[in-house]
Design a protein around this motif. Sequence first.
Motif, PDB file in Angstrom:
ATOM      1  N   LYS A 102      -1.789  -8.446  -2.650  1.00 40.67           N
ATOM      2  CA  LYS A 102      -1.791  -7.157  -1.955  1.00 40.67           C
ATOM      3  C   LYS A 102      -3.220  -6.641  -1.787  1.00 40.67           C
ATOM      4  O   LYS A 102      -3.621  -6.231  -0.693  1.00 40.67           O
ATOM      5  CB  LYS A 102      -0.943  -6.158  -2.743  1.00 40.67           C
ATOM      6  N   TYR A 103      -3.987  -6.668  -2.865  1.00 41.69           N
ATOM      7  CA  TYR A 103      -5.345  -6.137  -2.816  1.00 41.69           C
ATOM      8  C   TYR A 103      -6.281  -7.069  -2.044  1.00 41.69           C
ATOM      9  O   TYR A 103      -7.224  -6.612  -1.394  1.00 41.69           O
ATOM     10  CB  TYR A 103      -5.852  -5.895  -4.233  1.00 41.69           C
ATOM     11  N   PHE A 104      -6.003  -8.362  -2.091  1.00 48.35           N
ATOM     12  CA  PHE A 104      -6.796  -9.307  -1.307  1.00 48.35           C
ATOM     13  C   PHE A 104      -6.596  -9.056   0.181  1.00 48.35           C
ATOM     14  O   PHE A 104      -7.554  -9.051   0.967  1.00 48.35           O
ATOM     15  CB  PHE A 104      -6.420 -10.740  -1.668  1.00 48.35           C
ATOM     16  N   MET A 108      -1.786  -9.002  -6.799  1.00 50.05           N
ATOM     17  CA  MET A 108      -3.117  -9.554  -6.535  1.00 50.05           C
ATOM     18  C   MET A 108      -3.311  -9.820  -5.036  1.00 50.05           C
ATOM     19  O   MET A 108      -4.325  -9.460  -4.439  1.00 50.05           O
ATOM     20  CB  MET A 108      -3.318 -10.846  -7.329  1.00 50.05           C
ATOM     21  N   LYS A 119       1.254   2.740   0.538  1.00 51.94           N
ATOM     22  CA  LYS A 119       2.642   2.313   0.751  1.00 51.94           C
ATOM     23  C   LYS A 119       3.357   3.175   1.789  1.00 51.94           C
ATOM     24  O   LYS A 119       4.537   3.492   1.656  1.00 51.94           O
ATOM     25  CB  LYS A 119       3.426   2.312  -0.569  1.00 51.94           C
ATOM     26  N   GLU A 162       5.180 -14.353  -4.206  1.00 54.18           N
ATOM     27  CA  GLU A 162       4.413 -13.186  -3.745  1.00 54.18           C
ATOM     28  C   GLU A 162       4.826 -12.723  -2.350  1.00 54.18           C
ATOM     29  O   GLU A 162       4.108 -11.965  -1.700  1.00 54.18           O
ATOM     30  CB  GLU A 162       2.910 -13.481  -3.758  1.00 54.18           C
ATOM     31  N   THR A 191      -5.585   0.159   6.360  1.00 56.95           N
ATOM     32  CA  THR A 191      -5.829  -0.244   4.976  1.00 56.95           C
ATOM     33  C   THR A 191      -5.421   0.858   4.004  1.00 56.95           C
ATOM     34  O   THR A 191      -4.746   0.601   2.998  1.00 56.95           O
ATOM     35  CB  THR A 191      -7.314  -0.589   4.772  1.00 56.95           C
ATOM     36  N   TRP A 235       1.907   1.841   8.327  1.00 53.47           N
ATOM     37  CA  TRP A 235       0.720   0.984   8.361  1.00 53.47           C
ATOM     38  C   TRP A 235       0.868  -0.236   9.268  1.00 53.47           C
ATOM     39  O   TRP A 235      -0.113  -0.596   9.962  1.00 53.47           O
ATOM     40  CB  TRP A 235       0.303   0.563   6.946  1.00 53.47           C
ATOM     41  N   LEU A 257      -2.317   0.700   1.268  1.00 58.51           N
ATOM     42  CA  LEU A 257      -2.481   0.913  -0.173  1.00 58.51           C
ATOM     43  C   LEU A 257      -1.639   2.089  -0.667  1.00 58.51           C
ATOM     44  O   LEU A 257      -1.194   2.100  -1.825  1.00 58.51           O
ATOM     45  CB  LEU A 257      -3.951   1.143  -0.503  1.00 58.51           C
ATOM     46  N   ALA A 265      -5.644  -6.195   1.545  1.00 56.29           N
ATOM     47  CA  ALA A 265      -6.292  -4.912   1.855  1.00 56.29           C
ATOM     48  C   ALA A 265      -7.798  -5.103   2.027  1.00 56.29           C
ATOM     49  O   ALA A 265      -8.414  -4.511   2.928  1.00 56.29           O
ATOM     50  CB  ALA A 265      -6.001  -3.899   0.758  1.00 56.29           C
ATOM     51  N   PHE A 266      -8.392  -5.941   1.175  1.00 60.66           N
ATOM     52  CA  PHE A 266      -9.831  -6.216   1.255  1.00 60.66           C
ATOM     53  C   PHE A 266     -10.168  -6.890   2.587  1.00 60.66           C
ATOM     54  O   PHE A 266     -11.148  -6.514   3.259  1.00 60.66           O
ATOM     55  CB  PHE A 266     -10.250  -7.103   0.081  1.00 60.66           C
TER      56      PHE A 266
END
Length: 364
Positions: free
Chosen positions: A3-5, A1, A62, A205, A56, A66, A60, A7-8
């Motif tokens: 991870k995507y936050f 979770m 991997k 996390e 980004t 990055w 994502l 990236a956002f």
Amino acid sequence: MLKYFFAFIMLIHGLIHFMGFAKAYGFGNITQLIKDISKPNGLLWLFAAILFIAATLLFLLKKESWPYIAIVAAVISQILIITVWKDAKFGTILNIIILFVGIASWAIDHFEMEFKADVKKHIAQTDFYNNDLLREADIASLPMPVQKYIRYTGAVNKSKVKNMKVVFDGEMREKGKDFFKFTSVQYNFFDKPARLFFMKAKMYETTVPGYHRYQNETATMQIKLLGLFNVVNVKGTEMNKAETVTVFNDMCLMAPAALIDKRIEWTAIDSLSANATFTNGINKITATLYFNEQGQLINFISDDRYAIGEMKQYRFSTPVKNYTPIGGIKIMEYGETVWHYPDGEFVYGKFTLKSIEYNVTDYR
């Protein structure tokens, strides 16, 4: 979770930088930025936006590159923010977050590079030319349950083992604490015993990398918070002996063809157990192996392993089960690591074997 936050956050931060480009070139009515921006600076705002978006996507996907792109983007962004401080100062918070995560990820990758370099060095030193088959004659002098085990696994009439690569998923814990999940990759070498074990634990996390290194008869263990700060950094006589037990344990559980090693002295007990003494230089350890009627090795017990956190010796065992064909032989798929404390048994590790390869000729 998270991870995507993250990236956002990085994506939105990147998209906001298009405003600086638009302001410089007069595209649209950009009221959020009051101060004028020169066209050269506008190109830098565009460049930062592209870097953030690229970082980004690579994050994502991997890709290891990055963090480098994200760090460069955040530095350029912060310089630009300073030039329009009153309008864009809150972007500093996002840059700090991106820099923190990027630097931590870079540090973990750099730490793992030590492991990769060690693996490549040992592979280069491995003699693959003398790679004959394991024959019945090679195991004839071993105790009967050990012979039966090697036959059961299917190692006979296959290549003798020079090294192996093992991948685990699992859970570990300290006494009085909850389990945390981890993944690990390890390479073992048998001509000159070495064990290179790199794990990535997930705690709150956050990735916490650890590297157990056994080579040249000595062992070290490092665990780094965020890849930056040592929280464990252990070496010495006790560590050397403890990891020698682990090296022999790996041979028994995952490389049955290696049990013909001349450094092992076997003593028969009965039809379902045998004692072994394994000597590597100044390190000498003993263990008892237990088998079932089917020929499977079901437990390994040694009194020569130290609980490093306490620097005390306790009985150590590794019960295993679920034999399945992996890597061309039948091998255990699940095992536990157990300390036998005075107040009772304590399972501190659970390991699920994901893959195993023998006689690996390059790092991958």
